[in-house]
Design a protein around this motif. Structure first.
Motif, PDB file in Angstrom:
ATOM      1  N   ALA A 259     -43.090 -26.533 -28.320  1.00 56.93           N
ATOM      2  CA  ALA A 259     -43.312 -25.152 -27.860  1.00 56.93           C
ATOM      3  C   ALA A 259     -43.806 -25.134 -26.415  1.00 56.93           C
ATOM      4  O   ALA A 259     -43.388 -24.281 -25.608  1.00 56.93           O
ATOM      5  N   ALA A 260     -44.699 -26.087 -26.081  1.00 56.76           N
ATOM      6  CA  ALA A 260     -45.191 -26.156 -24.706  1.00 56.76           C
ATOM      7  C   ALA A 260     -44.063 -26.509 -23.740  1.00 56.76           C
ATOM      8  O   ALA A 260     -43.970 -25.963 -22.626  1.00 56.76           O
ATOM      9  N   LEU A 261     -43.178 -27.419 -24.151  1.00 58.88           N
ATOM     10  CA  LEU A 261     -42.054 -27.807 -23.300  1.00 58.88           C
ATOM     11  C   LEU A 261     -41.135 -26.617 -23.048  1.00 58.88           C
ATOM     12  O   LEU A 261     -40.688 -26.381 -21.910  1.00 58.88           O
ATOM     13  N   ARG A 262     -40.837 -25.850 -24.089  1.00 60.86           N
ATOM     14  CA  ARG A 262     -39.973 -24.686 -23.897  1.00 60.86           C
ATOM     15  C   ARG A 262     -40.639 -23.668 -22.985  1.00 60.86           C
ATOM     16  O   ARG A 262     -39.971 -23.060 -22.113  1.00 60.86           O
ATOM     17  N   LEU A 263     -41.949 -23.462 -23.142  1.00 57.79           N
ATOM     18  CA  LEU A 263     -42.655 -22.492 -22.299  1.00 57.79           C
ATOM     19  C   LEU A 263     -42.602 -22.918 -20.835  1.00 57.79           C
ATOM     20  O   LEU A 263     -42.381 -22.092 -19.936  1.00 57.79           O
ATOM     21  N   ARG A 264     -42.803 -24.206 -20.576  1.00 56.03           N
ATOM     22  CA  ARG A 264     -42.771 -24.683 -19.194  1.00 56.03           C
ATOM     23  C   ARG A 264     -41.362 -24.541 -18.601  1.00 56.03           C
ATOM     24  O   ARG A 264     -41.208 -24.197 -17.422  1.00 56.03           O
ATOM     25  N   LEU A 265     -40.339 -24.806 -19.430  1.00 53.78           N
ATOM     26  CA  LEU A 265     -38.975 -24.641 -18.923  1.00 53.78           C
ATOM     27  C   LEU A 265     -38.674 -23.179 -18.608  1.00 53.78           C
ATOM     28  O   LEU A 265     -38.013 -22.866 -17.599  1.00 53.78           O
ATOM     29  N   GLU A 266     -39.161 -22.277 -19.442  1.00 55.97           N
ATOM     30  CA  GLU A 266     -38.927 -20.860 -19.177  1.00 55.97           C
ATOM     31  C   GLU A 266     -39.665 -20.393 -17.923  1.00 55.97           C
ATOM     32  O   GLU A 266     -39.173 -19.539 -17.172  1.00 55.97           O
ATOM     33  N   ASN A 267     -40.849 -20.985 -17.665  1.00 58.62           N
ATOM     34  CA  ASN A 267     -41.609 -20.599 -16.470  1.00 58.62           C
ATOM     35  C   ASN A 267     -40.938 -21.077 -15.187  1.00 58.62           C
ATOM     36  O   ASN A 267     -41.228 -20.557 -14.096  1.00 58.62           O
ATOM     37  N   LEU A 268     -40.068 -22.076 -15.311  1.00 64.40           N
ATOM     38  CA  LEU A 268     -39.374 -22.578 -14.117  1.00 64.40           C
ATOM     39  C   LEU A 268     -38.186 -21.712 -13.719  1.00 64.40           C
ATOM     40  O   LEU A 268     -37.569 -21.941 -12.682  1.00 64.40           O
ATOM     41  N   ALA A 283     -31.163 -27.351 -20.818  1.00 62.08           N
ATOM     42  CA  ALA A 283     -32.415 -27.960 -21.282  1.00 62.08           C
ATOM     43  C   ALA A 283     -33.077 -27.115 -22.363  1.00 62.08           C
ATOM     44  O   ALA A 283     -33.615 -27.641 -23.349  1.00 62.08           O
ATOM     45  N   LEU A 284     -33.045 -25.771 -22.179  1.00 65.64           N
ATOM     46  CA  LEU A 284     -33.598 -24.889 -23.209  1.00 65.64           C
ATOM     47  C   LEU A 284     -32.818 -25.012 -24.523  1.00 65.64           C
ATOM     48  O   LEU A 284     -33.411 -25.020 -25.612  1.00 65.64           O
ATOM     49  N   THR A 285     -31.503 -25.116 -24.401  1.00 62.73           N
ATOM     50  CA  THR A 285     -30.686 -25.262 -25.611  1.00 62.73           C
ATOM     51  C   THR A 285     -31.009 -26.554 -26.347  1.00 62.73           C
ATOM     52  O   THR A 285     -31.144 -26.589 -27.583  1.00 62.73           O
ATOM     53  N   GLU A 286     -31.140 -27.651 -25.584  1.00 60.35           N
ATOM     54  CA  GLU A 286     -31.469 -28.930 -26.219  1.00 60.35           C
ATOM     55  C   GLU A 286     -32.867 -28.909 -26.822  1.00 60.35           C
ATOM     56  O   GLU A 286     -33.128 -29.537 -27.862  1.00 60.35           O
ATOM     57  N   THR A 287     -33.794 -28.175 -26.178  1.00 65.10           N
ATOM     58  CA  THR A 287     -35.140 -28.056 -26.742  1.00 65.10           C
ATOM     59  C   THR A 287     -35.096 -27.323 -28.076  1.00 65.10           C
ATOM     60  O   THR A 287     -35.761 -27.726 -29.050  1.00 65.10           O
ATOM     61  N   ASP A 288     -34.314 -26.239 -28.131  1.00 66.01           N
ATOM     62  CA  ASP A 288     -34.169 -25.516 -29.398  1.00 66.01           C
ATOM     63  C   ASP A 288     -33.524 -26.400 -30.458  1.00 66.01           C
ATOM     64  O   ASP A 288     -33.914 -26.395 -31.635  1.00 66.01           O
ATOM     65  N   ARG A 289     -32.527 -27.171 -30.027  1.00 68.50           N
ATOM     66  CA  ARG A 289     -31.866 -28.071 -30.980  1.00 68.50           C
ATOM     67  C   ARG A 289     -32.834 -29.125 -31.493  1.00 68.50           C
ATOM     68  O   ARG A 289     -32.841 -29.459 -32.698  1.00 68.50           O
ATOM     69  N   LEU A 290     -33.676 -29.663 -30.613  1.00 70.42           N
ATOM     70  CA  LEU A 290     -34.658 -30.654 -31.032  1.00 70.42           C
ATOM     71  C   LEU A 290     -35.668 -30.036 -32.003  1.00 70.42           C
ATOM     72  O   LEU A 290     -36.070 -30.668 -33.000  1.00 70.42           O
ATOM     73  N   GLY A 432     -25.652 -27.938 -32.781  1.00 67.41           N
ATOM     74  CA  GLY A 432     -25.969 -28.372 -34.136  1.00 67.41           C
ATOM     75  C   GLY A 432     -26.769 -29.656 -34.151  1.00 67.41           C
ATOM     76  O   GLY A 432     -26.810 -30.406 -33.171  1.00 67.41           O
ATOM     77  N   THR A 433     -27.404 -29.920 -35.302  1.00 67.19           N
ATOM     78  CA  THR A 433     -28.234 -31.137 -35.434  1.00 67.19           C
ATOM     79  C   THR A 433     -27.636 -32.136 -36.405  1.00 67.19           C
ATOM     80  O   THR A 433     -28.063 -33.286 -36.443  1.00 67.19           O
ATOM     81  N   GLY A 434     -26.689 -31.718 -37.239  1.00 65.67           N
ATOM     82  CA  GLY A 434     -26.151 -32.623 -38.246  1.00 65.67           C
ATOM     83  C   GLY A 434     -27.049 -32.774 -39.457  1.00 65.67           C
ATOM     84  O   GLY A 434     -26.842 -33.699 -40.252  1.00 65.67           O
ATOM     85  N   LEU A 435     -28.051 -31.905 -39.608  1.00 67.80           N
ATOM     86  CA  LEU A 435     -28.974 -31.993 -40.741  1.00 67.80           C
ATOM     87  C   LEU A 435     -28.835 -30.836 -41.724  1.00 67.80           C
ATOM     88  O   LEU A 435     -29.373 -30.895 -42.827  1.00 67.80           O
ATOM     89  N   GLY A 436     -28.149 -29.781 -41.334  1.00 66.78           N
ATOM     90  CA  GLY A 436     -28.089 -28.589 -42.178  1.00 66.78           C
ATOM     91  C   GLY A 436     -27.458 -28.861 -43.526  1.00 66.78           C
ATOM     92  O   GLY A 436     -28.039 -28.566 -44.576  1.00 66.78           O
TER      93      GLY A 436
END
Length: 496
Positions: A259-268, A283-290, A432-436
């Motif tokens: 969550a902190a990583l996504r917030l910092r990316l959005e602030n940039l 990067a935001l998309t990959e963060t959501d995927r992670l 996708g993550t391949g886990l669903g």
């Protein structure tokens, strides 16, 4: 185990009794017949000696009839005395004139008149009575004077033999009862440690914990098994506790930095050049995927260690709730989400499983559905082939939950591999993550069902989830289930 041990004891006892009592019965039967034959021969010899003296003294007519009648009454048979030419001297029973004329030709008398004593068991032609016939010659100083024939019915012998067989049978039955009582006590004592192990194993299978089993009871092999079980249970409990602790701690430790990583990316976003915005969005998309991948892994970890008990779930209500929850998102993507099917009853599943299954399948279907197409939720009752014929036994009741899309679908090879963790089709959309689908399959198996991917009639993919139906709850008036305890918040991971 108790029944098997008792059956073994009784089988051995029956074999032992059979080996002892059957020969004993035959030996007694033969001995009884020999005893009766010997008594008849002794009686014939006694009557023969008396008849010899009476004939020598010329008193045959006076003494022999009374002697014959007295002897016949004592032995319960018949006595017949003839002279050297076969003429009748005395008889304990009346004879016809024809019988008197043929006395010399009777088998036993004829042999006795030739000086040969005989003993034979015959069946009378009159009345079918079996009797023992003994014939003895009457002689004085080497001179043949006549013959004595004694017949004794064998009914008494048979009654004694049958009585002995009955006593042997009753004795054997009493011995079997005693063996059964003692064997049952021994079997219970022997099986008590096994039953304790079974109880502890059931507790371990249901709750993941087991009370240590006492290792001081039972045979040495059972005590060794109990010690091994205690070590295994302790190690398994330690592993489960470690996994439980990992699932609980990782849930907090991983979410916070993501969550902190996504917030910092959005602030940039306001501080980077326009030509770098694409990389930021990626990067935001990959963060959501992670984040979704972490949620999926934690959900499977909690499912593995929880071993949740199954409960009744109103499938129709859950399908309607998930349709309403996803309808707005589908509408924004230009895809229709419809609910069909003819089943509004209950199924059994682990808490929250049906909701998570639908969330993952609907997320996958939305990801691959082009605008203007439809995704259908279709719960229906599954009718096995044997249920279509009344004369066949009914199979188990299953409910099929279909989620069908109109996307590109999958090949047969891709459908076989779709449930592997982290596997994604080559042409699958990004994100996708391949886990669903892996989580869907685990939830279906934990609920006592199965998950299958098939080709949909429209050419897309038909995700089929088969769940066990609640007996007698197949109609609209089904009882409302207990509130579900979700394993995790509804997520929408990608298809692969």
């Amino acid at each position: 185990m108790t029944r098997r041990l008792l059956f073994s004891y009784l089988t051995l006892a029956v074999l032992l009794l059979a080996c002892l009592e059957i020969p004993l019965g035959f030996v007694y039967s033969r001995g009884e017949r020999e005893r009766v034959t010997g008594l008849a021969e002794d009686e014939a010899d006694s009557v023969s000696a008396f008849a010899s003296l009476s004939i020598a003294e010329g008193r045959a007519a006076q003494d022999l009839p009374g002697r014959a009648a007295h002897c016949a009454e004592r032995i319960g048979g018949k006595v017949l005395i003839v002279d050297g030419s076969g003429g009748l001297l005395a008889s304990s029973h009346p004879l016809t004139a024809d019988e008197e004329r043929r006395l010399a030709s009777w088998p036993g008398i004829a042999a006795a008149l030739r000086g040969t004593a005989t003993a034979d068991v015959r069946t009378s032609t009159i009345g079918g009575v079996e009797y023992l016939a003994v014939a003895t010659p009457v002689a004085q100083g080497g001179e043949l004077q006549g013959a004595v024939r004694i017949t004794v019915p064998t009914r008494t012998v048979h009654e004694r033999v049958h009585h002995v067989w009955l006593l042997l049978a009753l004795g054997g039955l009493a011995a079997l009862v005693a063996v059964a009582v003692v064997g049952f006590a021994i079997a219970r004592w022997t099986g008590r440690p096994i039953r304790e192990l079974e109880r502890a194993t059931n507790e371990l299978a249901v709750g993941g914990t087991a009370v240590p089993v006492a290792i001081t009871k039972g045979p040495p092999e059972v005590r060794s098994l109990a010690a091994t079980f205690n070590r295994t249970a302790a190690r398994l409990e330690h592993l489960l506790a470690s996994q439980r602790a990992f699932a609980g701690e990782a849930s907090h430790q991983l979410k916070t930095p993501l969550a902190a990583l996504r917030l910092r990316l959005e602030n940039l976003e306001n501080d980077i050049a326009l030509n770098a915005r694409g990389s930021l969005d990626a990067a935001l998309t990959e963060t959501d995927r992670l984040a979704r991948m972490v949620e999926g892994l934690l959900a499977m970890a909690r499912l593995d260690e929880s071993a949740a008990e199954r409960e009744r779930v109103d499938l129709g209500r859950v399908c309607e709730e998930r349709r309403r929850a996803w309808a707005a998102l589908y509408e924004r993507h230009g895809v229709w989400l419809t609910l069909a099917g003819d089943y509004r009853g209950e199924v059994t599943a682990v808490p929250g499983a049906v909701e998570q299954i639908l969330d993952n399948l609907l997320s996958n279907a939305l990801r691959v559905s082009p605008p203007g197409t439809a995704v259908t939720i279709d719960p229906r009752r599954h009718t096995p082939p044997e249920r279509r014929f009344p004369h066949r036994a009914n199979g188990p009741a299953w409910i099929e939950l279909h989620v069908m899309d109109e996307g590109p679908g999958m090949t047969e090879e891709q459908r076989r591999r779709a449930f592997d963790r982290f596997w994604r089709a080559p042409d699958a959309p990004k994100g996708g993550t391949g886990l669903g689908l892996a989580l869907v399959q685990r939830l279906a198996h934990a609920s006592g069902g199965e998950a299958v991917l098939r080709r949909a009639p429209s050419g897309g993919l038909d995700a089929l989830i088969r769940l066990p139906a609640v007996a007698g709850r197949g109609g609209p008036g089904a009882e409302a289930p207990r509130p579900a305890r979700p394993l995790q918040e509804a997520a929408a991971p990608g298809r692969h």
